[in-house]
Structures are given as C-alpha cells and as structure tokens.
Write a protein that holds these residues in place. Structure first.
Motif, PDB file in Angstrom:
ATOM      1  N   ILE A 111       0.826  -1.217   0.000  1.00 49.75           N
ATOM      2  CA  ILE A 111       0.000   0.000   0.000  1.00 49.75           C
ATOM      3  C   ILE A 111       0.859   1.265   0.000  1.00 49.75           C
ATOM      4  N   GLY A 112       2.162   1.101   0.002  1.00 51.42           N
ATOM      5  CA  GLY A 112       3.078   2.229   0.010  1.00 51.42           C
ATOM      6  C   GLY A 112       4.459   1.752   0.397  1.00 51.42           C
ATOM      7  N   ALA A 113       5.321   2.714   0.728  1.00 50.89           N
ATOM      8  CA  ALA A 113       6.689   2.362   1.103  1.00 50.89           C
ATOM      9  C   ALA A 113       7.331   3.516   1.855  1.00 50.89           C
ATOM     10  N   VAL A 114       8.423   3.182   2.524  1.00 47.04           N
ATOM     11  CA  VAL A 114       9.245   4.170   3.212  1.00 47.04           C
ATOM     12  C   VAL A 114      10.645   4.061   2.643  1.00 47.04           C
ATOM     13  N   GLY A 115      11.252   5.192   2.328  1.00 49.61           N
ATOM     14  CA  GLY A 115      12.624   5.232   1.847  1.00 49.61           C
ATOM     15  C   GLY A 115      13.441   6.119   2.751  1.00 49.61           C
ATOM     16  N   VAL A 116      14.639   5.659   3.089  1.00 48.58           N
ATOM     17  CA  VAL A 116      15.526   6.408   3.978  1.00 48.58           C
ATOM     18  C   VAL A 116      16.911   6.448   3.352  1.00 48.58           C
ATOM     19  N   SER A 117      17.575   7.590   3.500  1.00 47.61           N
ATOM     20  CA  SER A 117      18.937   7.731   2.999  1.00 47.61           C
ATOM     21  C   SER A 117      19.715   8.673   3.906  1.00 47.61           C
ATOM     22  N   GLY A 118      20.988   8.345   4.114  1.00 45.83           N
ATOM     23  CA  GLY A 118      21.856   9.239   4.872  1.00 45.83           C
ATOM     24  C   GLY A 118      22.882   8.532   5.738  1.00 45.83           C
ATOM     25  N   VAL A 119      22.603   7.269   6.087  1.00 46.89           N
ATOM     26  CA  VAL A 119      23.568   6.497   6.867  1.00 46.89           C
ATOM     27  C   VAL A 119      23.850   5.212   6.096  1.00 46.89           C
ATOM     28  N   LYS A 120      24.434   4.199   6.737  1.00 48.68           N
ATOM     29  CA  LYS A 120      24.671   2.934   6.051  1.00 48.68           C
ATOM     30  C   LYS A 120      23.337   2.368   5.573  1.00 48.68           C
ATOM     31  N   SER A 121      23.339   1.715   4.441  1.00 54.00           N
ATOM     32  CA  SER A 121      22.101   1.203   3.862  1.00 54.00           C
ATOM     33  C   SER A 121      21.333   0.302   4.811  1.00 54.00           C
ATOM     34  N   ILE A 122      22.014  -0.539   5.551  1.00 58.86           N
ATOM     35  CA  ILE A 122      21.328  -1.425   6.493  1.00 58.86           C
ATOM     36  C   ILE A 122      20.639  -0.612   7.590  1.00 58.86           C
ATOM     37  N   GLU A 123      21.249   0.512   7.975  1.00 58.15           N
ATOM     38  CA  GLU A 123      20.640   1.401   8.971  1.00 58.15           C
ATOM     39  C   GLU A 123      19.467   2.178   8.364  1.00 58.15           C
ATOM     40  N   ASP A 124      19.586   2.552   7.102  1.00 61.39           N
ATOM     41  CA  ASP A 124      18.465   3.186   6.403  1.00 61.39           C
ATOM     42  C   ASP A 124      17.242   2.269   6.463  1.00 61.39           C
ATOM     43  N   ALA A 125      17.450   0.979   6.140  1.00 61.79           N
ATOM     44  CA  ALA A 125      16.349   0.013   6.162  1.00 61.79           C
ATOM     45  C   ALA A 125      15.799  -0.162   7.573  1.00 61.79           C
ATOM     46  N   GLU A 126      16.673  -0.149   8.560  1.00 62.45           N
ATOM     47  CA  GLU A 126      16.259  -0.266   9.963  1.00 62.45           C
ATOM     48  C   GLU A 126      15.318   0.878  10.349  1.00 62.45           C
ATOM     49  N   ILE A 127      15.652   2.082   9.929  1.00 63.57           N
ATOM     50  CA  ILE A 127      14.810   3.249  10.212  1.00 63.57           C
ATOM     51  C   ILE A 127      13.453   3.103   9.522  1.00 63.57           C
ATOM     52  N   ALA A 128      13.471   2.683   8.263  1.00 62.99           N
ATOM     53  CA  ALA A 128      12.220   2.504   7.520  1.00 62.99           C
ATOM     54  C   ALA A 128      11.318   1.490   8.213  1.00 62.99           C
ATOM     55  N   LYS A 129      11.902   0.368   8.646  1.00 65.61           N
ATOM     56  CA  LYS A 129      11.131  -0.682   9.315  1.00 65.61           C
ATOM     57  C   LYS A 129      10.591  -0.210  10.663  1.00 65.61           C
ATOM     58  N   ALA A 130      11.359   0.622  11.358  1.00 63.28           N
ATOM     59  CA  ALA A 130      10.881   1.180  12.633  1.00 63.28           C
ATOM     60  C   ALA A 130       9.655   2.054  12.390  1.00 63.28           C
ATOM     61  N   GLY A 131       9.658   2.788  11.304  1.00 66.48           N
ATOM     62  CA  GLY A 131       8.500   3.609  10.962  1.00 66.48           C
ATOM     63  C   GLY A 131       7.286   2.753  10.629  1.00 66.48           C
TER      64      GLY A 131
END
Length: 135
Positions: A111-131
């Motif tokens: 139904i949508g997605a979250v994208g994060v950028s600015g730190v290590k890619s694995i941490e970007d994904a961690e932030i997205a999943k937390a959201g």
C-alpha cells in the motif's frame, strides 16, 4: 469489506514518519525519510539536520522503487550485485535500487513504502522498518 483495498491516509503517513524520525533521533542519524503511496507518490517527508543534501532525492527514489516493485529495494541491489548489470537499465522509473526502501504490506498487498537515505544502507532500512512498525 470484500473488494476494498487498504491505502495509506495522511494520519498513517505521519505516524510512520514520526516513528522513523524518532528511531533516527535515538541513534543521532542525519537522514532523509520519505513515505509514499502504492504509486510512489510522496505523502510525507523530512530531512533531518546533518542529512546529506543528496539524501533528499535518494530517499524518495528508494521509497518509489519499493512501492512500485512491491518489495524492498535491497532485492534490486542484490540482483545487480549478483552480476545482472543490465537490470540497472531495465526500468528508468526505479532509480532507488539501493537498500533502504521498504514496502508497506497490508493483507498481502503493498500500500506504500518508506525510503531512507543518509547512513549505512542497512541502517536506512532499519529506520524505515521502525516507521512501518508504528502502523
């Protein structure tokens, strides 16, 4: 109700953004966070202090890739890293083929997605999943 499709409303998008931002804040990470609908259209966005300027663009592209592809953007990064370099040109609308875009699935449908950028890619994904966990 049968036949009705779930979707992200503004309250959902803001809740996801707030939770992702709180996770980034807790870790003192300077990132950009984008929340998009299932068509990859921006619903909510923030660029935290100290986030690289380019992260504004990359976070939105990662989110769009995850939404349109109906899977995490890391899948595409893995395909390319596995040697299928031609995949980089397969679709010009999916420029965020790096880890950090996570699709939001409800009742088996993206139904949508979250994208994060600015730190290590694995941490970007961690932030997205937390959201997404806040949904």
């Amino acid at each position: 109700m049968p036949g009705q499709k779930a979707y992200l409303n503004q309250a959902d998008a803001q809740r996801i953004l707030a939770a992702a931002n709180a996770h980034a804040e807790k870790n003192n990470w300077g990132v950009s966070i984008a929340v998009v609908d299932d068509g990859g259209h921006l619903l909510a966005f923030t660029r935290r202090d100290a986030a690289p300027t380019i992260s504004t663009y990359i976070s939105q592209e990662k989110a769009k890739t995850a939404a349109l592809g109906r899977r995490e953007s890391k899948v595409y990064e893995d395909i390319i890293n596995g040697g299928r370099y031609s995949f980089m040109n397969a679709t010009p609308v999916m420029n965020g083929t790096l880890e950090g875009g996570v699709n939001i699935v409800v009742d088996g449908h993206t139904i949508g997605a979250v994208g994060v950028s600015g730190v290590k890619s694995i941490e970007d994904a961690e932030i997205a999943k937390a959201g997404i966990a806040a949904l």
